[in-house]
Design an enzyme around this catalytic site. Structure first.
Site, short mmCIF file in Angstrom:
data_model
loop_
_atom_site.label_atom_id
_atom_site.label_comp_id
_atom_site.label_asym_id
_atom_site.label_seq_id
_atom_site.Cartn_x
_atom_site.Cartn_y
_atom_site.Cartn_z
N TRP A 100 0.83 -1.22 0.00
CA TRP A 100 0.00 0.00 0.00
C TRP A 100 0.85 1.25 0.00
CZ3 TRP A 100 -4.02 -1.92 -1.80
CH2 TRP A 100 -4.48 -3.18 -1.39
N ASP A 169 -1.04 6.87 6.39
CA ASP A 169 -2.16 5.98 6.07
C ASP A 169 -2.34 5.04 7.25
OD1 ASP A 169 -3.90 4.04 5.16
OD2 ASP A 169 -2.68 3.45 3.43
N LYS A 193 -11.87 -1.66 8.34
CA LYS A 193 -11.09 -2.59 9.15
C LYS A 193 -11.36 -2.38 10.65
CE LYS A 193 -7.57 -2.68 5.54
NZ LYS A 193 -7.89 -4.00 4.98
#
Length: 358
Positions: A100, A169, A193
């Site tokens: 990511w 992030d 999540k």
């Protein structure tokens, strides 16, 4: 319903308390005679939910008054573009710690020069670089990191604090531990999540950083637009924000972030202990000092044994355990809403499976 233990990497397990509350009011929210999904986002009823979620986030993160909470759609993938689109001037620094962070850096290259730190990639993304090992130009626009790496199961334990604005992030570990969220200039996190269902992305941005945002960005891609409109420039993802608010309410009822953190550490210890005492039967990917408390990743001795592990685990009610398609193996995602009991059951299954197949 069949009683299963859900280790899905995302969308992930939600607190039963939040799901039951949503279920009970799905058709008639607070005697309005309609669902929360059917009413105007300009109504007072929905606005109460919207601003309550913002207030709860600021409280649980202990954010300073000058920090804005914004709601976007598009997940972290949109933020990969929005951050450089709004803030990149000439060059920025990106620390690669997994897939990511690579995607974020690749998107940023469209808007300027990227100073890429590759220490973790050189080690197969099994560890996290020491902040002392990082080097970057203090004139860069910002430093970007990814706090937790879902695919490889690593996590920053100590964050790099520099003269540069720090962008992070936090999609997979926000509110999972009690850290100084005010140390970051911009945080973004997909909700699916730890915060709620897919559909809403959270951004926390300091006013001092927001003022540096470019003014020539299209309105729907501008942090300033969403700040000025309180995230109601267009129709927000009302149901996702409603569920977010219920999950935040659940975190409060559980004793706040510090209580959640203590339980998360206990959950992770159960699984890492099972790996460590297996004498090589299970092989964890992450180095011990970088192990994630959110994603426990490991391999078995060969592919056939991993397939058998996954098959027998599912038969035992343990679902969502296949590793990411890029790396395979096993991945137990143990986000906030995954109960301690589920990790106890998985650890016992791991011990039993090892005895059965050695």
């Amino acid at each position: 319903m069949k009683n299963v233990h859900n280790f899905s990497a995302g969308p992930a397990a939600l607190p039963r308390q939040a799901l039951e509350k949503a279920q009970s009011s799905l058709l008639n929210y607070e005697e309005s005679q309609v669902s929360i999904m059917e009413m105007s986002h300009r109504s007072k009823t929905y606005e109460n939910v919207h601003f309550q979620a913002i207030s709860r986030l600021k409280s649980l993160m202990k954010l300073d008054e000058d920090t804005h909470i914004l709601f976007f759609q598009g997940g972290a993938n949109l933020q990969f573009s929005m951050v450089p689109m709004n803030f990149l001037n000439n060059q920025s620094s990106y620390v690669l710690t997994g897939v990511w962070s690579e995607k974020a850096a690749n998107e940023a290259k469209r808007f300027g020069t990227i100073d890429v730190q590759t220490h973790a990639k050189e080690n197969g993304y099994s560890t996290i670089p020491s902040p002392d090992d990082l080097s970057y130009d203090d004139r860069n626009s910002y430093l970007h990191i990814t706090s937790n790496n879902t695919i490889y199961g690593t996590q920053w334990k100590k964050f790099p604090y520099s003269k540069l604005p720090l962008v992070c992030d936090m999609s997979s570990d926000i509110l999972s531990r009690d850290i100084d969220y005010n140390a970051f200039d911009l945080i973004y996190a997909g909700a699916q999540k730890n915060l709620g269902p897919a559909g809403v992305t959270i951004v926390a941005v300091k006013d001092s950083f927001l003022k540096n945002a470019h003014s020539d960005v299209a309105p729907m891609l501008s942090y300033q637009t969403f700040s000025k409109s309180q995230s109601m420039y267009n129709t927000p993802p009302v149901f996702s924000i409603y569920m977010l608010n219920l999950v935040l309410e659940w975190i409060e009822s559980e004793g706040g972030v510090s209580s959640i953190e203590a339980r998360n550490e206990k959950k992770a210890s159960l699984l890492y202990d099972a790996i460590d005492r297996s004498e090589g039967f299970y092989r964890g990917h992450a180095e011990k000092e970088a192990r994630s408390t959110m994603n426990v990743t490991f391999n078995l001795q060969h592919d056939d044994l991993e397939k058998l592990f996954l098959q027998e685990a599912e038969e035992a009610g343990l679902i969502g355990l296949p590793g990411h398609r890029l790396v395979g193996g096993i991945r137990a995602s143990i986000y906030n809403a995954v109960p301690l009991e589920s990790c106890e059951v998985l650890a016992a299954f791991m011990d039993s499976f090892k005895r059965k197949h050695t």
